[in-house]
Design a protein around this motif. Structure first.
Motif, PDB file in Angstrom:
ATOM      1  N   GLY A  25       0.809  -1.208   0.000  1.00 54.26           N
ATOM      2  CA  GLY A  25       0.000   0.000   0.000  1.00 54.26           C
ATOM      3  C   GLY A  25       0.843   1.258   0.000  1.00 54.26           C
ATOM      4  O   GLY A  25       0.548   2.228  -0.679  1.00 54.26           O
ATOM      5  N   ARG A  26       1.990   1.200   0.751  1.00 57.30           N
ATOM      6  CA  ARG A  26       2.864   2.358   0.800  1.00 57.30           C
ATOM      7  C   ARG A  26       3.523   2.611  -0.551  1.00 57.30           C
ATOM      8  O   ARG A  26       3.657   3.746  -0.989  1.00 57.30           O
ATOM      9  N   ARG A  28       2.285   1.761  -3.447  1.00 58.71           N
ATOM     10  CA  ARG A  28       1.261   2.321  -4.328  1.00 58.71           C
ATOM     11  C   ARG A  28       1.053   3.801  -4.042  1.00 58.71           C
ATOM     12  O   ARG A  28       0.885   4.602  -4.925  1.00 58.71           O
ATOM     13  N   SER A  29       1.078   4.160  -2.765  1.00 53.29           N
ATOM     14  CA  SER A  29       0.854   5.542  -2.396  1.00 53.29           C
ATOM     15  C   SER A  29       1.963   6.434  -2.943  1.00 53.29           C
ATOM     16  O   SER A  29       1.696   7.518  -3.447  1.00 53.29           O
ATOM     17  N   THR A  33       1.469   9.339  -5.652  1.00 49.65           N
ATOM     18  CA  THR A  33       1.912  10.700  -5.346  1.00 49.65           C
ATOM     19  C   THR A  33       2.793  11.252  -6.453  1.00 49.65           C
ATOM     20  O   THR A  33       2.652  12.413  -6.873  1.00 49.65           O
TER      21      THR A  33
END
Length: 305
Positions: A25-26, A28-29, A33
């Motif tokens: 998830g990180r 992907r974030s 961004t």
């Protein structure tokens, strides 16, 4: 006690298997961004260039760096004054024409899309599936593909080079009709309409007093889309209009830009840039002031209850 121990085990579980989803998830974030930042830069750099160069004199435009101010003179207010007074106030006339096309064309398109979408969503009739297929097909056809056939048809009717040749095609918005169709189907409960009918309300009163307040976010969303499409419309007025007194801003500013290439024509690139900046300000203001409506309108229907 057993519950406490199990809870502690869950909170202190730092096994690689439990951290994998978090890491994915990180990642992907971070990727989102970066992509969002690139898109923001791509969108804002032309706007920044427009704002900076609207402050320059004609000489400063050619002698200074495009993304920084001219050291010689700050000419924004002088450029604004010249933009509105050049050629006996042609820019003001083009701005009035654009407002006319937006109010009549985009306003009419929103009204027709609201009435049509509500009718298709809440009433059953023969041929409804054919209408749905036609609307979906019309959404896929670009407006520029229909501009030339529309011009030939309007030419036989004798209404080219008039405001009607721009307003009438702008009244048709297949995407707005489809959006209001789906929005009406989910935003207006059938039980509420049945209750109003049982109480004796007519269909006219049911629409305006019960359904229309619930349709407000969708109406604002369609209005914004049609306003932007009509405000930025270029190809249709280009082939329909010959008289400069009926030009919208898009065609008028392009004629100022092209006059530098004609024999004896005056180069007014500073006025073209300043006029372009003034042209986008109403659209920015509309999106900022109405964002809470159109955001809720776009999100409607995304969650199935």
């Amino acid at each position: 006690m057993t519950t406490t121990v199990q809870s502690n085990r869950r909170t202190t579980d730092h096994s690689p298997a439990s951290e994998k989803p978090y890491r994915r998830g990180r990642q992907r974030s971070v990727l989102l961004t970066l992509l969002t930042s690139l898109f923001a830069i791509y969108s804002l750099v032309p706007l920044l260039w427009l704002v900076i160069n609207a402050t320059k004199t004609p000489e400063g435009l050619l002698s200074s760096f495009g993304l920084w101010f001219d050291d010689g003179e700050f000419a924004l207010f002088d450029n604004i004054r010249k933009t509105f007074t050049y050629q006996d106030g042609a820019f003001t006339r083009w701005l009035g024409n654009t407002l006319l096309y937006v109010v009549a064309g985009a306003g009419g398109a929103t009204l027709l899309a609201t009435l049509g979408g509500y009718g298709l969503a809440k009433f059953d009739f023969v041929g409804k599936r054919a209408v749905f297929a036609t609307v979906i097909g019309a959404v896929a056809v670009p407006g520029t593909a229909l501009a030339v056939p529309t011009f030939l048809m309007f030419s036989k009717l004798g209404i080219t080079n008039t405001p009607w040749s721009v307003i009438i095609p702008s009244l048709v918005s297949p995407f707005g009709l489809y959006l209001m169709w789906t929005f009406s189907a989910q935003a207006v409960p059938d039980e509420m309409l049945e209750a109003a009918r049982i109480d004796g309300a007519s269909e006219f009163r049911t629409f305006f007093q019960v359904s229309l307040p619930l349709l407000a976010p969708g109406v604002v969303t369609v209005l914004l889309f049609t306003v932007v499409a009509t405000w930025n419309n270029y190809f249709l007025p280009l082939i329909m209009l010959r008289d400069p007194s009926w030009y919208p801003l898009t065609i008028g500013l392009n004629s100022w830009n092209d006059q530098a290439q004609t024999v004896g024509g005056e180069a007014v690139f500073n006025l073209v840039i300043t006029g372009s900046l003034i042209t986008i300000l109403p659209l920015l203001a509309a999106f900022l002031f109405l964002q809470r409506y159109w955001q809720s309108g776009l999100a409607a229907g995304s969650v199935k209850e």
